[in-house]
Design an enzyme around this catalytic site. Structure first.
Site, PDB file in Angstrom:
ATOM      1  N   GLU A 264      -1.431   3.958   4.838  1.00 47.11           N
ATOM      2  CA  GLU A 264      -0.990   2.683   4.952  1.00 47.11           C
ATOM      3  C   GLU A 264      -0.425   2.389   3.437  1.00 47.11           C
ATOM      4  O   GLU A 264      -1.103   2.244   2.552  1.00 47.11           O
ATOM      5  CB  GLU A 264      -2.294   1.659   5.255  1.00 47.11           C
ATOM      6  CG  GLU A 264      -1.860   0.325   5.868  1.00 47.11           C
ATOM      7  CD  GLU A 264      -2.368  -0.910   4.482  1.00 47.11           C
ATOM      8  OE1 GLU A 264      -1.311  -0.724   3.644  1.00 47.11           O
ATOM      9  OE2 GLU A 264      -3.305  -1.112   4.633  1.00 47.11           O
ATOM     10  N   CYS A 301      -2.036  -5.738   1.140  1.00 52.20           N
ATOM     11  CA  CYS A 301      -0.917  -5.111   1.636  1.00 52.20           C
ATOM     12  C   CYS A 301      -0.327  -6.062   2.718  1.00 52.20           C
ATOM     13  O   CYS A 301       0.993  -5.876   3.090  1.00 52.20           O
ATOM     14  CB  CYS A 301      -2.019  -4.209   2.797  1.00 52.20           C
ATOM     15  SG  CYS A 301      -3.077  -3.360   1.944  1.00 52.20           S
TER      16      CYS A 301
END
Lengths: 521, 521
Positions: A264, A301
């Protein structure tokens, strides 16, 4: 809970001559414990132990693995404030946030335990033999998903608990039946040791084999590279930078036996301010935006790094309100000096691009605090300069104004893959939202209406993933119950005697699992 | 059904100046139709059309896609014997086999139609909002899996129907909601055109958008490379050689946006003859082995290319009986002269390795028939020479004798990833089988007892896949209902107004799908 600084190679803690120290994120002072740096030998031994434990561990029942996950959660809770306090020192994140993060960490361990007890995730299937079928009989065919093998988990910098040693990747890999070799993030070795020892106590309490879990630390990239290269490792879970994720993916692809990397990596989480919403509540949107952007110094994120809207008086009001709100944020210490330096360099680089204008900055504070920054640009500049799409990890965002909806739509189509996209919309924006939806579905793992992307629920419907470069495999999620599927592979058994079948597939269903029979679920 | 030799770029058939011809596999004679070779422009246009069709096509309901798949099956059936007869000419495969393969091809299309109608494969999930939850409320979160995007499907040489233009990869990709750009195998362009036109008639009958399906042909590798490189392509399905699969994987990984390649590549499908079974029925095992090995000239991904047993009188009997049986097989024309040449080269290379002994060959026949060959070696030779583990596509197998069970177990542990492994065993072999099971589960996608690996059932529990190099992603299957999962990715919708949600997730469940609510399935 005294920290020893040892490497946790299975049940055999060990010290090494080469050591490193944690740093107090707020003061920059070196903290006392000397943490051992893992050698190539340590990596090899942790992987060998994981490989040796794999057959025994993957053969445990879902209920046994559920008990293990619950026990890890118990052991984390039993650490009391020791764990969040150490995480606070090493990360600079506020205690309130870390208490929440601890609850999330134990919560997701317990969520996977419930998933295992529900008995569906091993996907047991039985297609009974049809000996009378013509022209040829059908064999007895049974399928189950098994853990793919030992998984290398890379702790993330920004979630010292929930995306680290005992975080989501570890929880989902252990749930799947995969031993874990965790690579501690060098910024929080003490937090990592506390969590790693909690897992090892759970291993012991549950009578699981040595090697189900190991923890390796040290600042050198070579440790992670050796881990991903080791022949015993079957998959990798990573949350971090695009450069880091791509480097690990390249190593994994170059192995004699390539393995999947679930990285990720990078997302700027575009937020679309649609006209009616912008017209009716520009100030409120600006305030909510700055609140999302400045939370945790933007070190998420899912931090909203890009705002897209049609130019006009409403957008001007939004910009002005955002600039005012930015001036009042409380500067927050960034996770590490390296992250802080990268943030400053990213902001400087963006400021230097043609067509990019500084709109506002937040208050300045100590040497390692995030100096929040807002830029503006028009669609033309954005469409012609890929640098304007690069993630800047921290509280920095770019507001892009488009002359019309058609341009806004074009900008949407040109976006890279994202973890999230958000629509700020009123009922009268529905037509524009409908026109954007097919584009957004191609671009992102999660689409929000009238919300902000920070804050990721851990639940069955969550997708924390998205098309490249948000992740290396947009068919997966690293948060929520779907995360377990990354670490499972199906095996089919044809006409096997009952004694050779895994318990999940035996006649009489001794584990009382849900099983699909002849395609009927 | 006159063949035109045209490329089928969506609904726009076209001829190109550069052409190639099919060859009658049995006679080696050139067949009349001139088939166009796709240019880079054709590849680009087919991909552009697929991309344009993607949003419309993926938004169709599972029931609409089910009707489409059923219609393709109808259109294939409506071709009558034209299709298998053309496949027979181009592949040399017997008509009886091709009639069976046609039934399998339409059967798997209809299986995916039933899967779609059952409504579970889109994996709809709803976690309702919890506005009262503390410390923070939960948003309304809904998830569904959508087609990943246009899929490039590479027709296989050895299944001109079931693994080709209208084969399993196409069926599963279309079921998932992905447009397909098929790359016809150059050995059977006429069969491909017939199947491609059948699909296009189904596209038209179902009112689906132009570009949902295209078919590109030509012998040049550049066509496939251009297809996998095209930015519109989101995934690749391939069945073929290890070299081919690795080449496509490398192209896919080097793209600015890497994409997954599901390549089914290389497997020697080890068969373990356990002692009691070997002692009691060496002759019957030998006969069944040669039958499996010689079927279709061994041109199956699952052909048994390696037999493993403990040395002794029983194994000697097995070898002698296998040699006798091999002498009576009917030589069969191989699919192409290139495959025949590769087979001969592979046999010659294996024969030249130290410790490899020729046991027997089958009858020789015409210039393109497979000359079946059996070799023997001992475990020591096998363990020290990786060439002995390489797949030889055709009726060639190696019988490896081990001095004891421990060595047999070692050989098992050293195997590469396989599509299948088989155990020939009696009840008294159970202890040895149990000792082997954990090793076999690591190595293969499917484990058989007292069966032979050729013959792959199309059903929910099937796994036609396996660890590398059997496939490029051992977490998947290319046969059976699980194949659809390769081409789906999850998208999460947070607090979206009903009007913006896909129908599958709307309040009131208008598609009447199975939906997981709050984790309860």
């Amino acid at each position: 809970m005294t920290l020893t600084g040892e490497l946790l190679v299975g049940s055999r803690p060990r010290a090494r001559a080469e050591t490193f120290h944690a740093v107090d994120a707020t003061t920059g002072q070196t903290l006392p414990t000397a943490f051992s740096c893992a050698t190539a030998e340590d990596v090899g031994e942790a992987c060998m132990l994981a490989d040796a434990a794999y057959d025994t561990y993957r053969a445990t029942s879902p209920a046994e693995r559920a008990r293990f996950l619950d026990t890890i959660a118990e052991e984390l809770d039993a650490l009391g404030d020791t764990l969040p306090e150490r995480a606070h020192r090493e990360s600079g994140l506020p205690m309130a946030r870390l208490l929440g993060e601890r609850a999330r960490t134990t919560g997701q361990l317990r969520l996977f335990a419930r998933l295992l007890r529900a008995g569906r995730c091993v996907d047991a299937r039985i297609d009974p033999a049809q000996p009378e079928r013509t022209p040829i009989p059908r064999a007895d065919l049974r399928q189950i998903r098994i853990g793919i093998g030992p998984v290398a988990v890379f702790g993330a910098s920004n979630f010292p608990l929930a995306f680290s040693v005992a975080g989501g990747d570890t929880a989902s890999a252990l749930a799947a039946g995969c031993p874990v070799v965790a690579r501690a993030h060098p910024a929080h070795p003490g937090t990592s040791e506390l969590a790693g020892r909690a897992i090892l106590r759970a291993v012991e309490r549950c009578g699981l084999p040595d090697g189900v879990f190991s923890l390796l630390g040290g600042p050198a990239h070579a440790i992670g590279a050796a881990l991903v290269s080791d022949g015993a490792i079957a998959a990798v879970g990573f949350t971090g930078s695009r450069a880091g994720g791509l480097a690990l993916s390249a190593i994994a692809a170059a192995r004699p036996v390539p393995i999947p990397v679930f990285a990720e990596m990078s997302s700027i989480n575009p937020v679309f301010l649609l006209p009616a919403a912008l017209a009716t509540r520009a100030d409120a949107l600006a305030s909510a935006f700055i609140s999302s952007l400045s939370m945790g110094a933007g070190q998420f994120c899912t931090s909203p790094g890009l705002v897209l809207a049609i130019a006009g008086e409403s957008l001007d009001r939004f910009k002005a309100a955002a600039a005012r709100a930015l001036a009042t944020v409380t500067p927050q210490t960034m996770l590490t000096s390296s992250i802080h330096a990268t943030y400053k360099a990213g902001v400087a680089a963006l400021a230097a691009r043609p067509g990019v204008h500084l709109l506002a900055t937040g208050p300045e504070s100590g040497p390692r605090a995030c100096h929040a920054t807002l830029f503006t640009a028009d669609a033309d500049a954005f469409l012609h300069d890929p640098v304007l799409s690069h993630e800047i990890f921290g509280s920095c965002a770019l507001i892009v104004s488009c002359p019309d909806f058609e341009t806004l739509h074009t900008v949407a189509r040109r976006l890279e893959g994202q973890l999230t996209v958000s629509l700020q919309m009123d009922a009268t924006d529905t037509d524009q939202a409908l026109a954007l939806m097919p584009v957004l579905e191609r671009k992102a793992g999660r689409i929000l209406a009238n919300g902000w992307p920070t804050g990721v629920e851990v639940c069955p419907a969550m997708v924390h993933g998205g098309p490249f470069p948000a992740t290396s495999d947009g068919r997966t999620t690293s948060v929520g119950t779907g995360a377990i599927e990354r670490f499972l592979r199906p095996v089919c058994y044809q006409d096997l005697p009952d004694a050779l079948l895994p318990a999940a597939l035996r006649d009489g269903n001794p584990l009382a699992l849900h099983r699909m029979i002849d395609g009927t679920d």
